[in-house]
Design an enzyme around this catalytic site. Structure first.
Site, PDB file in Angstrom:
ATOM      1  N   GLY A 252       0.817  -1.210   0.000  1.00  0.00           N
ATOM      2  CA  GLY A 252       0.000   0.000   0.000  1.00  0.00           C
ATOM      3  C   GLY A 252       0.847   1.254   0.000  1.00  0.00           C
ATOM      4  O   GLY A 252       0.625   2.165  -0.778  1.00  0.00           O
ATOM      5  N   GLY A 479       1.997  -6.649   4.161  1.00  0.00           N
ATOM      6  CA  GLY A 479       3.297  -7.190   3.809  1.00  0.00           C
ATOM      7  C   GLY A 479       4.346  -6.901   4.856  1.00  0.00           C
ATOM      8  O   GLY A 479       5.517  -7.240   4.684  1.00  0.00           O
ATOM      9  N   THR A 480       3.931  -6.303   5.965  1.00  0.00           N
ATOM     10  CA  THR A 480       4.862  -5.874   7.005  1.00  0.00           C
ATOM     11  C   THR A 480       5.121  -6.933   8.059  1.00  0.00           C
ATOM     12  O   THR A 480       6.039  -6.787   8.863  1.00  0.00           O
ATOM     13  CB  THR A 480       4.317  -4.618   7.690  1.00  0.00           C
ATOM     14  OG1 THR A 480       2.936  -4.831   8.016  1.00  0.00           O
ATOM     15  CG2 THR A 480       4.413  -3.413   6.766  1.00  0.00           C
ATOM     16  N   ARG A 624      12.376  -1.958  20.965  1.00  0.00           N
ATOM     17  CA  ARG A 624      12.476  -3.417  20.908  1.00  0.00           C
ATOM     18  C   ARG A 624      12.168  -3.915  19.494  1.00  0.00           C
ATOM     19  O   ARG A 624      11.173  -3.505  18.885  1.00  0.00           O
ATOM     20  CB  ARG A 624      11.487  -4.056  21.890  1.00  0.00           C
ATOM     21  CG  ARG A 624      11.607  -5.583  21.973  1.00  0.00           C
ATOM     22  CD  ARG A 624      10.392  -6.201  22.649  1.00  0.00           C
ATOM     23  NE  ARG A 624      10.190  -5.696  23.988  1.00  0.00           N
ATOM     24  CZ  ARG A 624      10.766  -6.183  25.083  1.00  0.00           C
ATOM     25  NH1 ARG A 624      11.582  -7.212  24.988  1.00  0.00           N
ATOM     26  NH2 ARG A 624      10.517  -5.647  26.262  1.00  0.00           N
ATOM     27  N   LYS A 629      13.568 -10.781  11.538  1.00  0.00           N
ATOM     28  CA  LYS A 629      13.485 -11.005  10.092  1.00  0.00           C
ATOM     29  C   LYS A 629      12.548 -10.009   9.423  1.00  0.00           C
ATOM     30  O   LYS A 629      12.909  -9.386   8.415  1.00  0.00           O
ATOM     31  CB  LYS A 629      13.008 -12.433   9.797  1.00  0.00           C
ATOM     32  CG  LYS A 629      12.890 -12.744   8.310  1.00  0.00           C
ATOM     33  CD  LYS A 629      12.550 -14.209   8.054  1.00  0.00           C
ATOM     34  CE  LYS A 629      13.757 -15.084   8.286  1.00  0.00           C
ATOM     35  NZ  LYS A 629      13.515 -16.484   7.845  1.00  0.00           N
ATOM     36  N   LYS A 697       9.212   0.723  18.962  1.00  0.00           N
ATOM     37  CA  LYS A 697       8.879   1.941  18.228  1.00  0.00           C
ATOM     38  C   LYS A 697       8.726   1.623  16.747  1.00  0.00           C
ATOM     39  O   LYS A 697       9.121   0.551  16.271  1.00  0.00           O
ATOM     40  CB  LYS A 697       9.953   3.014  18.431  1.00  0.00           C
ATOM     41  CG  LYS A 697       9.979   3.571  19.846  1.00  0.00           C
ATOM     42  CD  LYS A 697      10.746   4.880  19.948  1.00  0.00           C
ATOM     43  CE  LYS A 697      12.222   4.693  19.867  1.00  0.00           C
ATOM     44  NZ  LYS A 697      12.960   5.921  20.256  1.00  0.00           N
ATOM     45  N   GLY A 698       8.148   2.573  16.009  1.00  0.00           N
ATOM     46  CA  GLY A 698       7.909   2.369  14.590  1.00  0.00           C
ATOM     47  C   GLY A 698       9.198   2.275  13.803  1.00  0.00           C
ATOM     48  O   GLY A 698      10.159   2.997  14.058  1.00  0.00           O
ATOM     49  N   GLY A 700       8.856   0.798  10.134  1.00  0.00           N
ATOM     50  CA  GLY A 700       8.559   0.503   8.743  1.00  0.00           C
ATOM     51  C   GLY A 700       8.964   1.594   7.777  1.00  0.00           C
ATOM     52  O   GLY A 700       9.393   1.321   6.656  1.00  0.00           O
ATOM     53  N   GLU A 701       8.839   2.853   8.204  1.00  0.00           N
ATOM     54  CA  GLU A 701       9.161   3.974   7.325  1.00  0.00           C
ATOM     55  C   GLU A 701      10.530   4.588   7.619  1.00  0.00           C
ATOM     56  O   GLU A 701      11.016   5.422   6.849  1.00  0.00           O
ATOM     57  CB  GLU A 701       8.070   5.046   7.438  1.00  0.00           C
ATOM     58  CG  GLU A 701       6.738   4.560   6.899  1.00  0.00           C
ATOM     59  CD  GLU A 701       5.558   5.411   7.356  1.00  0.00           C
ATOM     60  OE1 GLU A 701       4.948   6.086   6.509  1.00  0.00           O
ATOM     61  OE2 GLU A 701       5.251   5.406   8.565  1.00  0.00           O
TER      62      GLU A 701
END
Length: 740
Positions: A252, A479-480, A624, A629, A697-698, A700-701
């Site tokens: 997305g 997909g995350t 954390r 993977k 914490k985030g 992905g971006e």
């Protein structure tokens, strides 16, 4: 009966149950639980549900940039075999998608067309081929209206957008005066183009109305909870009558955050026909009529003393947006806290244009804002004669430089130092000094930073009579790795192997999750699963007649007071609990962000100016790590995104009518295997007690933030050519190459 444990993050959570879990699956590099379904083609995506009596809808977009529709001539295609109908609704069809997280309907009304490709009709057929043929041949008439298509001629008409979570304009001290007094300064402009998310799966929806007046939609959406409310308002029905199912999403990157035109068109057509309608956008329609990252023009001003201490930071940006839309790319969001300086100015302005919607795309704000900020830091370091890493060390803030609150955690300098040692930064030479045959070779560095956010989220966790667990939330997996991570959290806390935990996602009949966006998914939805499991542990402890802290749960057994009891024996016919997390005062009591450092080595062809990335390293700290993977995979994806941003990706608008001239994957160049070298990732150990009970914490971006700047800085180090207009295509480099 399910009970609920709620937590508002109003104070730190110093101790996490994940630290005392005995199952040993948190943090492990475990494969995706849904992976076998995806690689075998048995994971059901939005367009693949087998619904009885379905018909096929194909969207029709405008073939002009600005005008008023006077006629949609359905009779022009009536003779096509298999055609069912042509459906239009000039008032209810969506002009453009809605932004992520909004609860109101997207902007509706398509009679007055505002951009080339705006969806104006849906053609329905017994077969896809019939509908597509009719959509191609449908005659649409319009009266032209003068449009606003050329950013360069319009940018002086900029205006301040309405306030949002990010203030459009911010000022502290006197940047103008500080720049005038600066001993060394940079004052330059950077350009970034529009971009498309280019997710693998096309946007698709299947709409079916039921006899009780309720609506089921199987769609490809990142945030079903808010999307349900958007769709309900657009259709004039109660949200309780709408169900969205989005179990698997084929990518997305922000393009599927809000309800898009295809869902509303399919629902309107299905209601009119009284039968289910499937509508999948064609690739060019995804480009033309969903959402883009806006183009930007950014002026960066950095003033410093001779010893490298920043005295002024100015970051002024101008971008484009449709009329009446409030979203603006928060280009300066990381500039607010990345470096210390007493005088600061960060402004965002928009130019109203007749182009498709500008909205959130992976790391909105930082992804393009750090291209300029980190490029400017590289330029300043050169002017000062200071190593770029040392310059960042000199300007490392002890507290948030604007809010005067502590950072919840911050390991930027450690990321830079460990990356430098691993990458061989000490071997960096002067610009143009390193050569490998016909290639000029250079290395560059850039910081990475991405604000961390917690969103309200809920989940239900149950343990059945056999001792197996089930997690339910309408959170999505784009997909995350959400299926796997939520299963790991529940498995760790309940003492169950991962194959004894079933995770059900993407159905609004389940408790409302945070949705996939803003890198908040794992922290928010994961925390709600954590709280539900904490509740279940208390129920189990009560059955054991022990304190919850004194028992150990592992491999389906509960151990306490020298007793080892099967979990199934303690839950009767089954137990259930819900968890709810919500942001609190920790959001403002600390500055929460994830940090990292990118290192890139590139080769620039001395004859052609072609750029090739030879190797990259990313070092990151993001609380954390829940799954080593899936986390590494996200960082690799972000770094690959950075390669595209730096070198290949650019949406091209025709300035005469706003049409996208490269609206497919043949002409919009995302990085392919040949563009991406071996990438290396290091993840630092960290816990953030202010973020959530997971201490995560985030991330992905985070991987895209600064990645493109590291490549651009490496290009300069390779050949001495400083390019401030992305992407760095060879035509921008060639003229400045040194003579052979």
């Amino acid at each position: 009966m399910s009970t609920t444990t709620s937590l508002k993050m109003s104070k730190p959570v110093p101790t996490s149950l994940l630290d005392s879990g005995a199952q040993g699956i948190i943090g492990q590099a475990l494969p995706r639980t849904e992976g076998p379904l995806k690689v075998s083609g048995t994971a059901t995506y939005a367009a693949e549900y087998d619904i009885d009596n379905i018909c096929y809808g194909v969207l029709v977009g405008s073939d002009f940039g600005r005008g008023k529709i006077t006629k949609v001539d359905a009779d022009s295609v009536r003779d096509i075999p298999g055609l069912i109908d042509v459906v239009t609704d000039f008032k209810a069809f969506a002009r453009n998608p809605q932004q992520g997280g909004e609860t109101k309907a997207p902007t509706q009304g398509v009679e007055d067309v505002h951009y080339f490709g705006e969806i104006i009709a849906i053609v329905l057929g017994q077969t896809l081929e019939a509908a597509r043929d009719a959509a191609t041949r449908l005659v649409v008439e319009h009266d032209p209206i003068e449009g606003r298509f050329d950013f360069e001629t319009l940018k002086h008409q900029k205006e301040t957008p309405p306030p949002s979570e990010t203030k459009p304009h911010f000022s502290q001290g006197d940047v103008k005066q500080a720049m005038a007094e600066a001993e060394v300064f940079v004052d330059e402009t950077w350009i970034t183009p529009s971009q498309n998310s280019a997710a693998m799966e096309l946007h698709a929806s299947i709409a079916r109305w039921n006899e009780d007046g309720s609506l089921d939609v199987w769609g490809s959406y990142q945030m079903p909870s808010s999307d349900k409310q958007q769709l309900a308002q657009a259709l004039g029905v109660s949200p309780s009558k709408v169900r969205i199912v989005s179990r698997y999403v084929g990518g997305g990157f922000g393009s599927k955050l809000g309800i898009a035109p295809e869902a509303i068109a399919a629902a309107i057509a299905a209601r009119q026909l009284k039968r289910p309608v499937k509508c999948m956008m064609e690739r060019h329609q995804v480009f033309d009529a969903t959402v883009r990252r806006t183009n930007t023009e950014q002026r960066i001003r950095l003033g410093a003393t001779k010893d490298g201490k920043l005295t002024a930071i100015g970051h002024d940006s101008v971008m484009s947006q449709l009329p009446d839309e409030s979203f603006f790319e928060p280009v300066g969001v990381s500039t607010h806290f990345l470096y210390a300086a007493e005088n600061r100015q960060i402004n965002h302005d928009v130019v109203r244009m007749d182009q498709l919607l500008a909205g959130s795309m992976r790391a909105p704000g930082e992804a393009v804002g750090m291209l300029s900020l980190e490029g400017a830091m590289d330029e300043l370091a050169e002017k000062l004669g200071i190593d770029p890493i040392e310059l960042r060390r000199i300007n490392e803030p002890e507290m948030d430089p604007e809010q005067d609150v502590p950072f919840s955690t911050r390991q930027l300098i450690r990321c830079l130092d460990e990356g430098a040692a691993k990458f061989g930064w000490d071997r960096r030479a002067a610009p143009g000094a390193t050569r490998d045959g016909e290639w000029l070779v250079g290395i560059g560095v850039a910081a990475a930073a991405r604000s961390n956010t917690l969103q309200k989220s809920a989940a239900r966790v149950s343990i059945d009579a056999t001792g197996k667990a089930m997690v339910e939330t309408d959170m999505t997996d784009i997909g995350t790795g959400t299926y796997t991570i939520l299963g790991q959290i529940a498995g760790e806390l309940l003492g169950l192997p991962l194959d004894q935990v079933e995770v059900k996602l993407g159905d609004t009949n389940s408790p409302p999750g945070a949705g996939s966006g803003g890198s908040w998914g794992a922290g928010s939805s994961g925390s709600s699963v954590y709280l539900a499991c904490e509740n279940l542990r208390e129920q189990i402890a009560k059955q054991m007649n022990v304190d919850p802290q004194s028992m150990t749960l592992k491999d389906g057994f509960v151990t306490a007071d020298n007793r080892r009891v099967p979990l199934a024996d303690l839950v009767g016919d089954g137990i259930s609990a819900e968890g709810e997390i919500a942001p609190g005062s920790q959001e403002t009591a600390t500055r929460q962000a994830s940090f990292g450092a990118h290192f890139a080595e590139v080769g620039v062809n001395a004859t052609t100016g072609e750029v090739r990335v030879r190797r990259m390293l990313g070092v990151f700290s993001a609380g954390r790590i829940l799954n080593a993977k899936t986390a590494r995979s996200q960082f690799l994806g972000g770094m690959t995104f950075g390669i595209g941003t730096a070198l290949t990706e650019e949406l091209v608008h025709d300035p005469r009518n706003g049409k996208l001239v490269n609206h497919d994957l043949a002409e919009y160049h995302v990085p392919v295997n040949a563009d991406v070298p071996q990438l290396d990732v290091i993840m630092l150990d960290e816990r953030d007690v202010h973020a959530n009970p997971l201490h995560a914490k985030g991330l992905g971006e985070l991987g895209i933030c600064g990645a493109g700047a590291a490549i651009a800085n490496a290009v300069y180090n390779a050949c001495g050519v400083r390019v401030r207009s992305y992407p760095l295509t060879l035509d921008k480099i060639l003229a400045g190459l040194p003579a052979m």
